[in-house]
Design a protein around this motif. Structure first.
Motif, PDB file in Angstrom:
ATOM      1  N   UNK A   1     -21.575  27.434 -24.799  1.00 37.28           N
ATOM      2  CA  UNK A   1     -22.611  26.895 -25.875  1.00 37.28           C
ATOM      3  C   UNK A   1     -21.608  26.433 -27.168  1.00 37.28           C
ATOM      4  N   UNK A   2     -22.131  25.674 -27.566  1.00 38.05           N
ATOM      5  CA  UNK A   2     -21.349  24.787 -28.730  1.00 38.05           C
ATOM      6  C   UNK A   2     -21.645  25.972 -30.195  1.00 38.05           C
ATOM      7  N   UNK A   3     -20.422  25.919 -30.599  1.00 37.09           N
ATOM      8  CA  UNK A   3     -20.797  26.964 -31.920  1.00 37.09           C
ATOM      9  C   UNK A   3     -20.852  26.111 -33.188  1.00 37.09           C
ATOM     10  N   UNK A   4     -22.155  26.216 -33.705  1.00 35.86           N
ATOM     11  CA  UNK A   4     -22.263  25.693 -35.148  1.00 35.86           C
ATOM     12  C   UNK A   4     -21.735  26.485 -36.122  1.00 35.86           C
ATOM     13  N   UNK A   5     -20.976  25.650 -37.257  1.00 30.23           N
ATOM     14  CA  UNK A   5     -20.346  26.249 -38.179  1.00 30.23           C
ATOM     15  C   UNK A   5     -20.838  25.743 -39.704  1.00 30.23           C
ATOM     16  N   UNK A   6     -21.555  24.877 -39.665  1.00 31.23           N
ATOM     17  CA  UNK A   6     -22.232  24.319 -40.734  1.00 31.23           C
ATOM     18  C   UNK A   6     -23.139  23.289 -40.512  1.00 31.23           C
ATOM     19  N   UNK A   7     -23.937  22.893 -41.663  1.00 31.34           N
ATOM     20  CA  UNK A   7     -25.107  22.069 -41.573  1.00 31.34           C
ATOM     21  C   UNK A   7     -24.829  20.822 -42.671  1.00 31.34           C
TER      22      UNK A   7
ATOM     23  N   UNK B   1     -36.013  24.424 -41.839  1.00 28.94           N
ATOM     24  CA  UNK B   1     -35.248  25.576 -41.875  1.00 28.94           C
ATOM     25  C   UNK B   1     -34.263  25.425 -42.822  1.00 28.94           C
ATOM     26  N   UNK B   2     -33.878  24.105 -43.234  1.00 28.17           N
ATOM     27  CA  UNK B   2     -32.878  23.556 -44.197  1.00 28.17           C
ATOM     28  C   UNK B   2     -33.448  23.022 -45.505  1.00 28.17           C
TER      29      UNK B   2
ATOM     30  N   UNK C   1     -30.917  18.657 -30.862  1.00 29.93           N
ATOM     31  CA  UNK C   1     -30.986  19.746 -29.972  1.00 29.93           C
ATOM     32  C   UNK C   1     -31.819  20.840 -30.543  1.00 29.93           C
ATOM     33  N   UNK C   2     -32.071  20.591 -32.131  1.00 29.69           N
ATOM     34  CA  UNK C   2     -32.910  21.779 -32.541  1.00 29.69           C
ATOM     35  C   UNK C   2     -34.391  21.362 -32.841  1.00 29.69           C
TER      36      UNK C   2
ATOM     37  N   UNK D   1     -29.080  18.950 -26.022  1.00 35.72           N
ATOM     38  CA  UNK D   1     -29.332  20.042 -25.211  1.00 35.72           C
ATOM     39  C   UNK D   1     -29.768  19.473 -23.523  1.00 35.72           C
TER      40      UNK D   1
ATOM     41  N   UNK E   1     -25.125  16.042 -30.490  1.00 31.36           N
ATOM     42  CA  UNK E   1     -25.245  17.316 -29.804  1.00 31.36           C
ATOM     43  C   UNK E   1     -26.756  17.059 -29.221  1.00 31.36           C
TER      44      UNK E   1
ATOM     45  N   UNK F   1     -27.354  16.325 -34.796  1.00 31.79           N
ATOM     46  CA  UNK F   1     -28.024  17.327 -33.848  1.00 31.79           C
ATOM     47  C   UNK F   1     -29.746  17.014 -33.679  1.00 31.79           C
TER      48      UNK F   1
END
Lengths: 606, 558
Positions: free
Chosen positions: B157-163, B189-190, B181-182, B512, B510, B179
């Motif tokens: 899985x790709x690791x998300x570090x920031x938005x 959410x943001x 994939x969300x 899915x 990104x 993104x």
């Protein structure tokens, strides 16, 4: 034998309990008849559709549960820490005879001492270390990832938490989920299926039952905490194979819990793991209530009994209780976790754990492992055990029937009578104690109880005050049953506990009374023995292993997180790593002797 | 007297049947009786006959003349014939029956004193302790988890570090990537205000609730959210769960058990499948969106119930508003008509449709013109448009209160962290219309529809891929299947992974790739999953489409 086996409700209380129940049900029936005579044309439900509940259940809910509905679901309007604001409620006007009673908040609240939340280590409210970090995660990574782990739900905090959990438990790898219930109910079907057998403890939690039902494995139930019965079942199951076809079972999974939430008892992990190993069955340990709460550094049931965590095939636990967050984990061998990453539905389809919750757990684990640079974690766990043992001994000397094991923060007080249970709940609330009561169907009809959950955030004054309040209530409810067998068993368990943890020289004066009056101070003993260990006595395999492992993994995390490096190395310098208590070493050197001593203690107590 | 004897024989044959009544037992008893009675009687006869012979001894017997034979016969007949001493009647008249009776009583007493013996059903002997030990030693279990060798390994899985808006930062990559994939449809959410509100809640309430709803885990924020949900849906009550997959999986078992019937669409996702399994109800699947098949299955059930004259049971149809595994919609209008005709209860999983479809955002039911209350059970996840975590269910008070006592995921699980409840409330407030009927949520939903249309329009034309459901669907869940499947699911899955990787590395997007557990009853074909969100601008959509087009060209050719 477990403490639950020693109790038997007194004859008079059986009689009164049955009388109360039958009176409630007869009057309920009479009320139903009158209601339907007064409203002859009122038909419940829609024609052509079957009712949602079956009539017996419906009657129980309306006429029995409906009368005492105020004892549960009490809303609070503050953080669930040592003191909570319980909201005032009253029965709604529109409550009629054929709906379940409706109860609504009326505004206003009472500040009560919280003896009910699973806030064992006191991480529930604002914490100077954890809360800013959780807030930071919400700011950086959003409120939710809105995506399962396999798509865009894996964030840096998830990866960090999984590494940390594995390290904390001393296993190879871990996987986390957003809900404790779903952890069990989605992992079990991914591990066992058709042709597999699950042997489950009689008092296992509903989430385990849901998981077993969702898998198509067969299930057998062994008597609560009874390793002999487990062995008998295992032998028979292996010899006879699957029902009808008599083919051998593909695999057998033994599922137990670390601390049973309604009994307060710790699992006899050592014996159970030995039996399971002997017959090559796999073990699944649910540490929902024991992780963080048991063991001298909060590493759970394995540390408490001196079992190597690698001997347990699947370690499951939740973050809801001790760590003040939500979610759960599965930890174990790398290939097991890898399999779950591919096939566990909660990993593939469910939204990943919210970043704020993840960071709360990570930072709580940092505190517990001393990685925050203080000894707050050690203080917390010591305080929890001290509080729990003190309250347990006080309640027992009051003559109450209290189930459970020493060090366990959960202590049910038996009321044996549904009416007493309700009276106890209402009277304690009036005296500003928030307490949980449990009755049928969660327990057998005659084994109703009220339950206390102790937290590290309770002070000694809080607890003394609570016990003072309870003295009055206990007299009003006539709860001093003074079951002798139970008292003796618990006292022998105390002696055994003291012997195992602090050496045989203290056994003589280890009585419940001495603990209640403060003559015996287990916390001071613990500090003394810890000092003795630091003073040069060798530390046994388990602790050493964990320390080595921590050292191995240290450089990785240091490179990834330069900020925490300083804190880490500082903690290491101060020797605040895991487990330096003598009993890890002791039990590891002679595991057999310990088991024999244990067995002997129980035989003597009989 | 003769009757007397028969009576005794009857006693004999009936008395053992009182003790145990198998056929073999009768035979044994009859044999025993004969073995005792016959020697007794014959001994008596012989004794009598010899006495008679002795009394006539002066009359010499001549067996060699005819008269001699006749005389002998007459003498014999005198003894044996009627009136003779050896005739049974003489025997009985002279209390001989007492002898028989006595013998029979002895037999009865003898039988009564015997242990009744059981016929063993299984001829086999039970296993001895030694054999059991041997079997235990011989048994070798399968490994706890099957070996992964030979199985297609999904990529890490790709690791998300920031938005940053529609972009995310990934571990190991410097540039931000788009993104898709969300399923953060309305970007809740943001949302800045939402975050501030959540953070305030964390500061006052802490993170977790530390208890189930029943045991002081009910926080005022939960009650507020439930009330807002009920108001929003115009239903009597609402209930919240703390996790999305546990919501439906615990609602279904609360409304069905062994006696009941559940019919669900074959394309329903795993939580619905597991809910049905756990309930143990009689389950049937109907073909995806096939109303004739649904009617056929219902009629089969109705006929079966009628034939067996069974009492009325709870019947449930379960569908998803937007199918998360396919991205298309259930035909709720026709399903509702069928359900109403046959008096089934309808349960709709609105997870992906809530906050997306319908004039006020109530979901697919509203989209198809169903009014509040027409669908009995509406459940949805809070982790899509709401931008939170958890699930909820709305319905009549009866439906909801029943779940508070029977929904296992509600009763036995810790409640939702209060800050997530607050985040959900925030989204509901945005959707609430003001006096003129407008709301900020409505504008967001209109914007989302614009993005859905743009994405669907442009993605349907990518050669090599097939957009499931076509361009006209208002669903924000886009599943792209391979236009030409290789016929091997594993190979297709690998192609999909390669496309997704190519899109990320070369296009900076990104996406899915759907992945299903072995527990799923049916695995949908491999697909790329793309979610339309309001955060995506026109520019980003063009990038996504361009990257996909290029990736498919490169990967499928190579």
């Amino acid at each position: 034998m477990s403490s639950g086996d020693t109790i038997a409700p007194p004859f008079f209380s059986i009689l009164s309990a049955l009388f109360i129940l039958s009176a409630a049900s007869i009057f309920g029936k009479i009320r139903d008849v009158i209601y339907f005579l007064l409203h002859p044309f009122k038909v419940k439900g829609r024609t052509g559709y079957a009712p949602i509940r079956d009539p017996t259940e419906d009657f129980y809910m309306r006429r029995m549960y409906g009368r005492i509905v105020d004892c549960w679901n009490r809303p609070i309007c503050s953080a669930p820490t040592a003191w909570v604001d319980v909201m005032k409620r009253e029965r709604a006007r529109d409550t009629n005879g054929i709906d379940i009673a409706h109860i609504v908040p009326t505004g206003g609240h009472i500040r009560c001492l919280n003896l009910s939340s699973y806030n064992y280590l006191g991480f529930a409210a604002f914490d100077p270390y954890c809360t800013p970090r959780a807030v930071g995660a919400i700011e950086n990574l959003g409120i939710s990832s809105c995506s399962p782990r396999i798509h865009a739900g894996t964030t840096s905090v998830h990866v960090e938490l999984e590494e940390l959990v594995a390290r904390f438990l001393g296993v190879e790898d871990a996987i986390t989920y957003g809900m404790g219930f779903a952890t069990n109910s989605s992992t079990i079907p991914a591990l066992v299926g058709k042709g597999c057998l699950v042997i489950s403890d009689a008092l296992n939690h509903s989430s385990i039952v849901a998981g077993i039902r969702a898998s198509s494995a067969k299930v057998k139930v062994f008597r609560h905490n009874d390793a002999d019965h487990l062995e008998k079942l295992l032998k028979l199951a292996i010899a006879e194979g699957q029902p009808r076809s008599h083919r051998p079972w593909k695999k057998i999974l033994v599922i137990v819990e670390g601390v049973y939430s309604m009994e307060g008892e710790t699992c006899r992990l050592k014996e159970i793991v030995e039996v399971a190993k002997k017959y090559r069955a796999y073990t699944y340990l649910d540490e929902a209530h024991s992780i963080g709460a048991l063991g001298s550094t909060g590493r759970g049931c394995c540390e408490h009994w001196g079992v190597n965590p690698r001997d347990v095939d699947i370690m499951m636990g939740t973050f809801t209780k001790s760590f003040g967050s939500c979610g759960g984990y599965i930890a174990g061998k790398r290939e097991v976790v890898e399999h779950l990453r591919r096939h566990s539905p909660a990993h593939l389809y469910a939204c990943s754990m919210a970043p704020g919750c993840v960071e709360q757990v990570t930072s709580a684990l940092h505190v517990m492992m001393g990685m925050d640079g203080t000894d707050r974690g050690k203080q917390k766990i010591d305080q929890l055990h001290d509080n729990a043992n003190y309250v347990r001994s006080r309640l027992l000397t009051m003559g109450l029937d209290v189930l459970g094991s020493w060090d366990s923060p959960v202590m049910p007080i038996m009321t044996y009578n549904a009416a007493k249970m309700v009276a106890f709940s209402r009277l304690t609330l009036a005296r500003k104690l928030a307490m949980v009561v449990v009755g049928f169907p969660a327990t057998p009809v005659l084994l109703t109880r009220t339950r206390i959950c102790i937290s590290a955030s309770h002070t000694r004054e809080d607890l003394d005050w609570a016990i003072e309040q309870m003295e009055e209530v206990v007299d009003l409810c006539m709860l001093r049953y003074r079951t002798k067998a139970l008292y003796q068993l618990v006292e022998s368990e105390l002696k055994h506990h003291v012997k195992r943890h602090f050496g045989p020289e203290h056994v003589e004066r280890a009585t419940i009374k001495a603990l209640a009056t403060g003559e015996l101070d287990l916390r001071r003993l613990k500090d003394q023995s810890a000092k003795a260990v630091e003073g040069g006595i060798g530390v046994g395999g388990n602790a050493q292993q964990q320390q080595q492992q921590q050292q191995q993994q240290q450089p990785q995390s240091t490179s990834a997180k330069p900020k925490r490096a300083a804190a880490n190395s500082k903690a290491q310098l101060e020797g605040k790593g895991p487990a330096t208590s003598p009993r890890n070493g002791d039990t590891h050197r002679k595991p057999l002797a310990s088991v024999q001593a244990h067995a002997k203690a129980f035989v003597v107590s009989k | 007297n003769t009757l007397h004897v028969f009576a005794h024989i009857h006693v004999i044959s009936s008395s053992p049947s009182g003790i145990g009544s198998s056929m073999s037992r009768h035979r044994v008893v009859a044999g025993l009786a004969l073995a005792i009675v016959v020697p007794l009687v014959s001994a008596y006869l012989v004794a009598n006959a010899s006495a008679a012979a002795l009394s006539d001894n002066e009359q010499s017997l001549n067996f060699f003349s005819l008269s001699g034979i006749a005389n002998a016969f007459r003498a014999f007949w005198d003894i044996v014939g009627p009136g003779g001493k050896l005739h049974p009647a003489y025997f009985l008249e002279h209390k001989g029956h007492l002898l028989i009776e006595g013998a029979l009583i002895l037999v009865i007493v003898y039988l009564a004193l015997q242990h009744s013996f059981k016929v063993r059903r299984h001829a086999e002997e039970p296993l001895t302790e030694k054999e059991i030990d041997q079997l235990c030693k011989e048994w070798s279990p399968e490994p706890l988890v099957p070996s992964t060798a030979g199985e297609l390994a999904p990529p890490e899985s790709h690791v998300i570090t920031g938005l940053e808006g529609p972009y995310v930062y990934l571990k190991g990559r410097k540039e931000k990537v788009i993104n898709v994939a969300s399923s953060n449809y309305l970007n809740m959410a943001n949302n800045k205000e939402n975050k501030i509100e959540s953070i305030e809640t964390v500061n006052t309430y802490g993170v977790g609730s530390c208890g189930p709803r029943g045991f002081y885990g009910t926080i005022d924020k939960h009650l507020d959210l439930e009330k807002e949900l009920a108001d929003f849906y115009d239903t009597e009550a609402a209930i919240i769960y703390s996790y999305d997959v546990a919501t439906i999986a615990s609602i279904i078992p609360a409304f069905a058990n062994r006696k009941d019937i559940i019919i669900y669409d074959e394309c329903c996702s795993y939580p619905i499948q597991t809910g049905c399994t756990v309930s143990r109800a009689r389950v049937a699947l109907f073909k995806h969106n096939d109303m004739d098949d649904l009617t056929r299955i219902i009629e089969n059930f109705e006929a079966e119930e009628k034939a067996k004259n069974k009492p009325l049971c709870r019947k449930l149809i379960v569908v998803e508003g937007i199918y998360s595994n396919y991205g298309d919609m259930a035909q709720l209008k026709s399903i509702w008509e069928i359900k109403d005709k046959y008096k089934y209860r309808l349960m709709v999983d609105e997870s992906h449709a809530f906050g997306v479809l319908g004039a006020t955002g109530r979901g697919a039911c509203e989209h198809f013109g169903l009014k509040p209350g027409q669908v009995e059970i509406i459940a949805a996840s809070m982790s899509h448009a709401m931008g939170s975590v958890g699930g909820f269910c709305v319905g009549d008070r009866d439906i909801v209160e029943h779940q508070r006592l029977s929904g296992s995921g509600y009763c036995f699980s810790a409640s939702l962290p209060p800050y997530l409840a607050v985040a959900s409330s925030h989204m509901l407030r945005l959707l609430r219309p003001d006096k003129s009927g407008n709301s900020p949520g409505k504008e967001l939903m209109a914007l989302l529809q614009k993005r859905v249309r743009a994405l669907r329009d442009q993605l349907k034309g990518i050669p090599g891929l097939k957009l499931f459901g076509g361009a006209a669907l208002p669903s924000p869940v886009l599943h792209m299947h391979l236009a030409k499947s290789s016929g091997d699911a594993v190979e297709d899955q690998e192609t999909m992974y390669r496309i997704a990787d190519h899109v990320l590395v070369n296009g900076g997007v990104l996406v899915g790739v759907s992945q299903y557990s072995k527990l799923d009853i049916r695995r949908p074909p491999p697909s790329l999953v793309i979610y339309a969100t309001v955060a995506l601008g026109e520019k980003e959509i063009l990038t996504v489409v361009g990257a996909l087009r290029k990736a498919v060209r490169d990967v499928i050719k190579a």
